[in-house]
Enzyme design. Structure first.
Site, PDB file in Angstrom:
ATOM      1  N   GLU A 154       0.836  -1.215   0.000  1.00  8.88           N
ATOM      2  CA  GLU A 154       0.000   0.000   0.000  1.00  8.88           C
ATOM      3  C   GLU A 154       0.863   1.254   0.000  1.00  8.88           C
ATOM      4  OE1 GLU A 154      -2.336  -1.620   3.332  1.00  8.88           O
ATOM      5  OE2 GLU A 154      -4.093  -0.993   2.191  1.00  8.88           O
TER       6      GLU A 154
ATOM      7  N   GLU B  14      -3.688  -9.692   3.315  1.00  8.98           N
ATOM      8  CA  GLU B  14      -4.500  -9.413   4.513  1.00  8.98           C
ATOM      9  C   GLU B  14      -5.618 -10.438   4.720  1.00  8.98           C
ATOM     10  OE1 GLU B  14      -3.302  -7.109   2.526  1.00  8.98           O
ATOM     11  OE2 GLU B  14      -2.744  -5.302   3.640  1.00  8.98           O
TER      12      GLU B  14
HETATM   13  N1  3HC Z   1       4.416  -7.750  11.523  1.00 10.36           N
HETATM   14  C1  3HC Z   1       5.133  -8.156  12.583  1.00 10.36           C
HETATM   15  N2  3HC Z   1       6.063  -9.122  12.526  1.00 10.36           N
HETATM   16  C2  3HC Z   1       6.246  -9.702  11.333  1.00 10.36           C
HETATM   17  C3  3HC Z   1       5.529  -9.344  10.191  1.00 10.36           C
HETATM   18  C4  3HC Z   1       4.573  -8.306  10.309  1.00 10.36           C
HETATM   19  N3  3HC Z   1       3.848  -7.878   9.261  1.00 10.36           N
HETATM   20  N4  3HC Z   1       5.930 -10.119   9.152  1.00 10.36           N
HETATM   21  C5  3HC Z   1       6.877 -10.932   9.636  1.00 10.36           C
HETATM   22  N5  3HC Z   1       7.069 -10.672  10.947  1.00 10.36           N
HETATM   23  C6  3HC Z   1       8.053 -11.313  11.841  1.00 10.36           C
HETATM   24  C7  3HC Z   1       7.732 -12.769  12.087  1.00 10.36           C
HETATM   25  O1  3HC Z   1       6.824 -12.917  13.139  1.00 10.36           O
HETATM   26  C8  3HC Z   1       9.105 -13.324  12.405  1.00 10.36           C
HETATM   27  O2  3HC Z   1       9.379 -12.964  13.738  1.00 10.36           O
HETATM   28  P1  3HC Z   1      10.212 -13.924  14.691  1.00 10.36           P
HETATM   29  O3  3HC Z   1      11.561 -14.027  14.045  1.00 10.36           O
HETATM   30  O4  3HC Z   1      10.183 -13.238  15.989  1.00 10.36           O
HETATM   31  O5  3HC Z   1       9.466 -15.239  14.687  1.00 10.36           O
HETATM   32  C9  3HC Z   1      10.041 -12.491  11.523  1.00 10.36           C
HETATM   33  O6  3HC Z   1       9.302 -11.314  11.178  1.00 10.36           O
HETATM   34  C10 3HC Z   1      10.475 -13.171  10.249  1.00 10.36           C
HETATM   35  O7  3HC Z   1       9.303 -13.629   9.574  1.00 10.36           O
HETATM   36  P2  3HC Z   1       9.262 -15.053   8.874  1.00 10.36           P
HETATM   37  O8  3HC Z   1       9.755 -16.101   9.819  1.00 10.36           O
HETATM   38  O9  3HC Z   1       7.895 -15.217   8.315  1.00 10.36           O
HETATM   39  O10 3HC Z   1      10.361 -14.848   7.732  1.00 10.36           O
HETATM   40  P3  3HC Z   1      10.340 -15.296   6.224  1.00 10.36           P
HETATM   41  O11 3HC Z   1      11.608 -14.769   5.665  1.00 10.36           O
HETATM   42  O12 3HC Z   1      10.012 -16.722   6.095  1.00 10.36           O
HETATM   43  O13 3HC Z   1       9.116 -14.506   5.541  1.00 10.36           O
HETATM   44  C11 3HC Z   1       7.719 -12.633   4.991  1.00 10.36           C
HETATM   45  C12 3HC Z   1       9.122 -13.122   5.435  1.00 10.36           C
HETATM   46  C13 3HC Z   1       7.423 -13.143   3.582  1.00 10.36           C
HETATM   47  C14 3HC Z   1       7.734 -11.132   5.019  1.00 10.36           C
HETATM   48  C15 3HC Z   1       6.663 -13.212   5.970  1.00 10.36           C
HETATM   49  O14 3HC Z   1       7.059 -12.910   7.284  1.00 10.36           O
HETATM   50  C16 3HC Z   1       5.275 -12.689   5.802  1.00 10.36           C
HETATM   51  O15 3HC Z   1       4.540 -13.140   4.934  1.00 10.36           O
HETATM   52  N6  3HC Z   1       4.871 -11.728   6.662  1.00 10.36           N
HETATM   53  C17 3HC Z   1       3.514 -11.272   6.772  1.00 10.36           C
HETATM   54  C18 3HC Z   1       3.089 -10.412   5.634  1.00 10.36           C
HETATM   55  C19 3HC Z   1       1.680  -9.933   5.860  1.00 10.36           C
HETATM   56  O16 3HC Z   1       0.772 -10.693   6.127  1.00 10.36           O
HETATM   57  N7  3HC Z   1       1.490  -8.617   5.741  1.00 10.36           N
HETATM   58  C20 3HC Z   1       0.217  -8.014   5.922  1.00 10.36           C
HETATM   59  C21 3HC Z   1       0.106  -7.460   7.305  1.00 10.36           C
HETATM   60  S1  3HC Z   1      -1.469  -6.788   7.620  1.00 10.36           S
HETATM   61  C22 3HC Z   1      -1.385  -5.245   6.953  1.00 10.36           C
HETATM   62  O17 3HC Z   1      -0.406  -4.862   6.373  1.00 10.36           O
HETATM   63  C23 3HC Z   1      -2.597  -4.408   7.148  1.00 10.36           C
HETATM   64  C24 3HC Z   1      -2.573  -3.167   6.341  1.00 10.36           C
HETATM   65  O18 3HC Z   1      -3.322  -3.341   5.166  1.00 10.36           O
HETATM   66  C25 3HC Z   1      -3.152  -1.992   7.088  1.00 10.36           C
END
Ligand code: 3HC
Length: 654
Positions: free
Chosen positions: A114, A134
């Site tokens: 975004e 999301e």
């Molecule tokens: N917020 C907080 N922590 C997050 C995060 C996030 N969005 N994304 C990842 N993390 C943290 C994980 O919890 C993990 O923490 P830890 O080491 O303490 O366990 C660390 O970052 C590493 O994450 P992964 O183990 O998943 O690492 P990968 O390298 O395998 O993957 C990634 C990286 C592809 C970025 C994956 O973490 C991911 O898909 N993250 C979530 C993405 C997501 O769903 N984003 C949408 C959020 S909601 C949003 O944005 C709302 C908005 O529209 C207003």
């Protein structure tokens, strides 16, 4: 704000540097640059500063490290909203009076995507990716994504991204004009800086295919299975075509805030963090896995082939072994056909396809496994067969090699005890089809060395699976809970609910298919054979429901025979009066007066059976945590993720 000659720090996580009249803002919030309060504040302060600075004519925003921005900080979701909010930030970016370009250096997900689309242009490197996942967290994009994306790219493409949460690689992002330019990693920032000095390009409203939009909408609604977020995502993308931007954004905000506090979002957040914590089991803390390069797989049937395909995909050298040359050739053919399908569907490119073909050798005898670092057996689930195999392997593999059994029901302690080095024996319980299903239960026997367990765990991770540690109990975590659930469903039959009522309650809860429909699809005869083997040792005091046995005695083996728990007329499942009569007779025989059950009562009884068994597994240290149990049931047994798993649903998290 602190400043040195060259760089300015706007908050803990936002720094910037001005060069040639362009300010490069870097978001640095390891590990994935999630948008925390500090990121939002820092960006706003930076924009305040730039607005009044004559020295800055263009702006570039990029992420530190290998991620652009992975979205809003999910850890903040349970807490009160603090200003500035992310929608305030993206609104400010979009309306800013100097050109802002996103230099997308890695994953731009959720709020990260975004931010990128609120900027006036996007230059991305080959390792970038875009997604609005999301819905997978029970949410919709809440910082303008549902309104800005369908204005940037065609609405049908936007609906696909927002409604499914799928992530696009850089080439696809370029093709659909989500990004303006693709750059090499080392020229990314320079190209973005140059772009920021030009006026933002005027965009034409993208072409939109109404039929495609309708088809994508139908598919999303069909798959939603009681989940609310995908429905809201569709609604908002539709609104983007009807409302002006500011009205659309305010609708989006309202819906986002409602969803954020929903049970569905809480459940999916639980699943998100459960998966991350499952990656770091306490039992393996500080234990280094062995370096595994060559995998042996014995048995190239459906299960073995699936494991081999996953291993090739992960880059392992693989040796596949069958009992005879002919069987090995047949297994090889099957594997090649899966690889070819992957090539045709674009999942594999030609190079990877050729590499994978080369990485596989096959053999009709065990001798070739002398070089393997880890051997996984996927042969017939019979104790003597497996023990004989492991004893033979003891004479062939190196002393340092690990042996993993893929048994579902046998006792790996007993298998290990019969081998030369029991400490190197572990279980790796894959789910079929193994190249598709993510779950792998990694079993630590009473003898397994931690190094062997850590190695199995690391291999499963490398296969891109979801490994969950389990101790030894009949059926391990998954099948032991599944048995309790199945038993309770059969008690319910006798107590008054019919198969279609139980299935309807489960499907209503979010399972893709009810239990009895699943039985019919899988076939009833294997479980029948197992029950017959167990009959002699069965405690006659325990309640036993014999309806499933009676169905098999009548030759009703499920869908493939047209008859099972249901009858199948032209492939359609229908209630069968013969089964109804069998159930009624079973009730009469036990003098049970049938009760009528609501859907909720059926759901509660089945959930409770899973929870009771889950608690027992935790007490007995078979499962390390309630969240591990939830992951097993979600990823191996179709438990709906948006309900968080049986333990979460029962409020039983530790
Ligand atoms: N917020 C907080 N922590 C997050 C995060 C996030 N969005 N994304 C990842 N993390 C943290 C994980 O919890 C993990 O923490 P830890 O080491 O303490 O366990 C660390 O970052 C590493 O994450 P992964 O183990 O998943 O690492 P990968 O390298 O395998 O993957 C990634 C990286 C592809 C970025 C994956 O973490 C991911 O898909 N993250 C979530 C993405 C997501 O769903 N984003 C949408 C959020 S909601 C949003 O944005 C709302 C908005 O529209 C207003």
């Amino acid at each position: 704000m602190t400043s040195s000659h060259s760089s300015t720090q706007f908050s803990d996580t936002i720094s910037a540097i001005v060069e040639d009249h362009v300010m490069l803002i870097t978001i640095n919030n390891p590990p994935v640059n999630a948008i925390s309060a500090s990121v939002r504040q820092g960006l706003m302060v930076a924009l305040d500063w730039i607005e009044t600075s004559d020295a800055v004519q263009g702006v570039v925003i990029s992420g530190a490290g290998s991620t652009f921005v992975a979205g809003a900080d999910i850890k903040e979701f349970g807490q009160p909203v603090t200003e500035p909010t992310l929608p305030q930030v993206t609104e400010r970016l979009a309306g800013f009076n100097k050109t802002i370009i996103a230099a997308v250096n890695g994953a731009a997900l959720g709020g990260g995507a975004e931010i990128a689309i609120a900027c006036h242009g996007r230059v991305a490197s080959g390792r970038s990716s875009f997604g609005m996942p999301e819905v997978k967290l029970g949410l919709v994009p809440g910082a303008g994504g549902t309104q800005r994306l369908p204005r940037l790219i065609a609405a049908d493409l936007a609906l696909d991204m927002i409604g499914t949460g799928r992530t696009l690689k850089s080439a696809e992002s370029l093709e659909i004009q989500l990004i303006d330019e693709l750059a090499d990693e080392d020229t990314l920032i320079t190209r973005a800086k140059n772009a920021s000095l030009k006026p933002a390009a005027k965009r034409v409203t993208p072409h939109y295919d109404a039929q495609k939009f309708a088809n994508i909408k139908t598919a999303i609604l069909r798959k939603s299975r009681g989940q609310n977020a995908p429905l809201k995502a569709v609604e908002l993308v539709e609104l983007s075509q009807q409302l002006d931007l500011s009205q659309g954004l305010s609708q989006e905000r309202q819906i986002f805030l409602q969803l954020r506090d929903s049970d569905e979002a809480k459940a999916l957040r639980h699943v998100f963090f459960a998966e991350r914590s499952a990656k770091k089991p306490a039992m393996l803390e500080g234990v280094s896995p062995k370096d595994i390069k060559i995998l042996g797989v014995v048995g190239m049937g459906l299960m073995g082939s699936g494991i081999i395909v996953s291993a090739l995909n992960a880059g392992y050298q693989v040796i596949g072994v069958e009992q005879t040359e002919e069987a090995a050739l047949a297994g090889h053919q099957h594997i090649l056909s899966i690889l070819e399908k992957n090539l045709q569907s674009g999942r594999l490119n030609t190079d990877a396809f050729e590499r994978q073909k080369k990485a596989l050798t096959i053999a009709g005898s065990l001798e070739s496994l002398g070089v393997a670092d880890l051997v996984i057996e996927a042969v017939f689930d019979d104790f003597n067969v497996k023990v004989k195999l492991f004893q033979a392997l003891d004479q062939i593999v190196r002393a340092s090699a690990i042996l993993a059994t893929n048994t579902s029901y046998l006792n790996p302690n007993e298998i290990a005890a019969a081998t030369l080095y029991p400490q190197r024996v572990i279980g790796m319980h894959f789910f079929s089809p193994a190249h598709i299903m993510r779950l792998v239960e990694v079993i630590h026997t009473q003898y397994s060395s931690l190094e062997a367990v850590a190695s199995g765990f690391a291999v499963a991770n490398k296969l891109k699976k979801l490994p969950i540690l389990s101790g030894v109990v009949e059926g391990f975590i998954g099948n032991s809970i599944f048995s309790a659930y199945r038993r309770e469903a059969e008690f319910l039959l006798e107590d008054g609910a019919y198969p279609h009522e139980i299935d309807a309650a489960l499907e209503d809860y979010g399972f893709a298919m009810g239990l009895f429909a699943v039985y019919d699809m899988a076939g009833l005869e294997i479980a029948w054979a197992k029950r017959k083997r167990e009959a002699l040792n069965r405690d006659p005091q325990l309640r036993y429901v014999k309806i499933a046995d009676q169905l098999c005695e009548l030759g009703r083996f499920g869908q493939k025979s047209g008859l099972g728990w249901y009858q199948y007329v032209n492939g359609k499942r229908e209630i069968d009066p013969v089964v109804t009569e069998l159930i009624d007779a079973a009730r009469r025989e036990k003098n049970i007066t049938p009760q009528s059950f609501t859907k909720e009562q059926i759901q509660q009884r089945l959930l409770q059976a899973m929870q009771t068994q889950g608690n027992l597994l935790m007490q007995n240290k078979i499962a390390a945590s309630a969240s591990d149990i939830d992951l097993v049931m979600i990823n191996g047994y179709g438990f709906p993720a948006h309900k968080g798993g049986p333990m979460f649903a029962g409020g039983m998290l530790n």
